[in-house]
Design an enzyme around this catalytic site. Sequence first.
Site, PDB file in Angstrom:
ATOM      1  N   LYS A 167      -0.982  13.248  -5.515  1.00 36.23           N
ATOM      2  CA  LYS A 167      -1.117  13.771  -4.345  1.00 36.23           C
ATOM      3  C   LYS A 167       1.005  13.373  -3.579  1.00 36.23           C
ATOM      4  CE  LYS A 167      -1.001  13.269   0.568  1.00 36.23           C
ATOM      5  NZ  LYS A 167      -0.737  13.346   0.790  1.00 36.23           N
ATOM      6  N   GLU A 195       2.872  -0.590  -3.374  1.00 37.02           N
ATOM      7  CA  GLU A 195       4.435  -0.864  -3.288  1.00 37.02           C
ATOM      8  C   GLU A 195       4.975  -0.349  -1.625  1.00 37.02           C
ATOM      9  OE1 GLU A 195       8.103  -0.424  -1.716  1.00 37.02           O
ATOM     10  OE2 GLU A 195       8.337   0.957  -3.735  1.00 37.02           O
ATOM     11  N   CYS A 228      12.828   1.815   1.311  1.00 35.35           N
ATOM     12  CA  CYS A 228      11.604   0.658   1.513  1.00 35.35           C
ATOM     13  C   CYS A 228      12.508  -0.725   0.805  1.00 35.35           C
ATOM     14  CB  CYS A 228      10.714   0.663   0.424  1.00 35.35           C
ATOM     15  SG  CYS A 228      11.165   1.025  -0.732  1.00 35.35           S
ATOM     16  N   GLU A 265      10.015  -3.026  10.632  1.00 34.63           N
ATOM     17  CA  GLU A 265      10.877  -1.676  10.233  1.00 34.63           C
ATOM     18  C   GLU A 265      10.852  -0.485  10.608  1.00 34.63           C
ATOM     19  OE1 GLU A 265      10.679  -0.461   4.954  1.00 34.63           O
ATOM     20  OE2 GLU A 265       8.756  -0.512   6.154  1.00 34.63           O
TER      21      GLU A 265
END
Length: 502
Positions: free
Chosen positions: A197, A273, A308, A406
């Site tokens: 997905k 992750e 990331c 973040e």
Amino acid sequence: MSSTHKPAPTTKDEWLALLGSLRIPEGMWVDGEWAGARSGATTPLTAPRDGRVVAHLPAADEADIDAVVKSARKAFLRGDWSRLQPRERGEVLIRWADLLEEHRDELALLIALEMGKPVTDAWAVEMRTVIGLIRWYGELADKVMDESPRGRENSLALVTREPLGVIAAITPWNFPMTLSTFKVPAALIAGNSVVLKPASQSPLSMLRAAELAHQAGVPAGVLQVVTGSGPVTGAALGRHPDIATLTFTGSTDVGKQLLTYAGESNAKPVWLELGGKSPNIIFPDAPDMAEAIRTAAWAIAFNSGQMCTAGSRLIVHESVRDEVVAGVVEHLKALRIGDPLDPATQFGPLASRRHRDDVLAEITKGAETSAKLALGSDQPLDRPGWYVEPAVFVDVRPDDRLAQHEIFGPVLSVLTFSDEAEAVSIANNSDYGLGSSVWTGDLSRAHRMSRAIEAGLVWVNCFEEGDYSVPFGGRKLSGHGADKSVHGLEKFTALKTTWIAL
């Protein structure tokens, strides 16, 4: 087939001409053919370059996912892939890589269209990684050995690696193909069936890639790509009892939710992750200060900061702070911001209007603190699409939101340190532990820092470097487990011990 390819188109007109003839997928790749959602529901996909809708994709619900997973399970039990000789599986992946190379222009264009990455980066960086990694795993397929411990006089022990069954992979929008191929080829060469997905913002390139995988010889049902939202489609995968393992790259909040779904269902392993707030540490003895400065600017601007591993915390020794900041600002000011289909563009739009607004809101919050905005604005650029300027904050404190949260965009926070111990303290003052970088000419310091930094990746005198043979993964809220390398196979196989009395 050769791994070489004719050069990429070099002008915007050439890319626009290719766009005019581009076939855009508008279905899911299910059981070897295109399919819609059973309900007929679709969701629009908007191009970040100009805000226009370019496709309507199926919105898969729980019933769709149940059917797809059952198809994948049937394909696994059928055995025409799971029991195929490893060398033969590898040969199929190598053919797949060749087909991706053949269709490289088309796939790069789909990436640029769906998430706004400059098409030159999609072609030269993302597609190079995708093709190379699939080929690497194809070549690895028959080179992973089982074990037979020695020294047993009256018995024989065998330790074998077996495929798990159906693997669910959920991947993000920022590297639509790269982060999918961090997972899919490893799962495939192990003999599993895979249900992928992609993010709802950027499934086009992997839909086309799955069709090419089928053409290369991956049997129907072995690699399927579904589309839909995280709360519906992703949750259905997370809760499905026939999913043996789920692997996810994306936000920390969603990763936590997937762990809950697994606990509510069959307690499947969930490999994560997640996010990052990577420290990029520059000492005065960096062997090439100009390169360190150029790379610090690149580390926050590449992919419009949507990584990331982005070097979003620039931690600089106080003696070189002014020089580094001035150089980084100069590099960022010189970036060509523009249409991702223009080969001259170095910095494209953010991936969605919502994400652009979230990034601008973070800049507004940062400007309300004691930190100073040295570059950038909390206003969007006045043009169609989701464009912003890179932003640089100085005088950021280690506990400020700018240094902890973040943002996942082109927003750089500059912090200073006076000695090595303080640099380590600032670097580790984070809930994340994915990427990090140290610039120093002192070999002993480089080793001390790399051991002391709490991260899965440490680059010394470089940033974002590596190849297919080394693992990629993090610690703390950045997740666990590894993608890439031989270690990338570990989460897609189960160890079986067979003890034979002689």
